[in-house]
Design a protein around this motif. Structure first.
Motif, PDB file in Angstrom:
ATOM      1  N   THR A  46       0.833  -1.201   0.000  1.00 27.39           N
ATOM      2  CA  THR A  46       0.000   0.000   0.000  1.00 27.39           C
ATOM      3  C   THR A  46       0.867   1.249   0.000  1.00 27.39           C
ATOM      4  O   THR A  46       0.564   2.229  -0.695  1.00 27.39           O
ATOM      5  N   ARG A  49       2.150   1.866  -3.519  1.00 30.65           N
ATOM      6  CA  ARG A  49       1.070   2.354  -4.392  1.00 30.65           C
ATOM      7  C   ARG A  49       0.733   3.809  -4.090  1.00 30.65           C
ATOM      8  O   ARG A  49       0.607   4.628  -4.998  1.00 30.65           O
ATOM      9  N   LEU A  50       0.616   4.167  -2.802  1.00 30.88           N
ATOM     10  CA  LEU A  50       0.326   5.556  -2.430  1.00 30.88           C
ATOM     11  C   LEU A  50       1.453   6.497  -2.862  1.00 30.88           C
ATOM     12  O   LEU A  50       1.205   7.617  -3.305  1.00 30.88           O
ATOM     13  N   ASP A  53       1.212   6.994  -6.656  1.00 28.15           N
ATOM     14  CA  ASP A  53       0.061   7.860  -6.951  1.00 28.15           C
ATOM     15  C   ASP A  53       0.390   9.317  -6.660  1.00 28.15           C
ATOM     16  O   ASP A  53       0.061  10.212  -7.442  1.00 28.15           O
ATOM     17  N   ALA A  54       1.049   9.575  -5.535  1.00 24.67           N
ATOM     18  CA  ALA A  54       1.398  10.951  -5.159  1.00 24.67           C
ATOM     19  C   ALA A  54       2.423  11.542  -6.116  1.00 24.67           C
ATOM     20  O   ALA A  54       2.319  12.715  -6.504  1.00 24.67           O
ATOM     21  N   SER A  56       2.882  10.738  -9.255  1.00 23.45           N
ATOM     22  CA  SER A  56       2.174  10.998 -10.511  1.00 23.45           C
ATOM     23  C   SER A  56       1.345  12.279 -10.408  1.00 23.45           C
ATOM     24  O   SER A  56       1.352  13.106 -11.320  1.00 23.45           O
ATOM     25  N   ALA A  57       0.665  12.460  -9.285  1.00 15.75           N
ATOM     26  CA  ALA A  57      -0.157  13.658  -9.083  1.00 15.75           C
ATOM     27  C   ALA A  57       0.691  14.928  -9.050  1.00 15.75           C
ATOM     28  O   ALA A  57       0.213  16.008  -9.419  1.00 15.75           O
TER      29      ALA A  57
END
Length: 104
Positions: A46, A49-50, A53-54, A56-57
């Motif tokens: 997790t 993945r987090l 994601d961060a 990429s954002a």
């Protein structure tokens, strides 16, 4: 029943703060900048993945994650102390060393 999972705490308030070390860039094939990412998560999968994601954002096009570990207490020095506090507050704190050691 006793568990050998390092993420199990004795209290409800304990959170596992992960640190992920890697390199990123904002253009595919560009120069890579070293980063440390601090965040809370229930497990390593997790956390990764987090983290991705961060990143990429935040506009990073490419990430190469090298290591993951668990922080043992608040770091003494900045920028990691602020990043650790941000992680405890639910942020994904990105320490980017090639932009002046900026924090979150």
């Amino acid at each position: 029943m006793n568990s050998d999972n390092d993420n199990d705490g004795n209290g409800e308030d304990e959170q596992t703060v992960f640190i992920i070390i890697g390199r990123v860039n904002q253009e595919m094939g560009g120069d890579m900048a070293e980063i440390h990412v601090l965040l809370t998560a229930p497990d390593e999968d997790t956390a990764v993945r987090l983290c991705l994601d961060a990143l990429s954002a935040k506009g990073f096009a490419e990430a190469d994650l090298d290591q993951i570990g668990v922080m043992v207490g608040m770091p003494d020095e900045e920028p990691h102390a602020s990043a650790y506090q941000g992680a405890l507050e639910g942020e994904v704190a990105i320490v980017n060393f090639d932009t002046g050691g900026g924090g979150r």
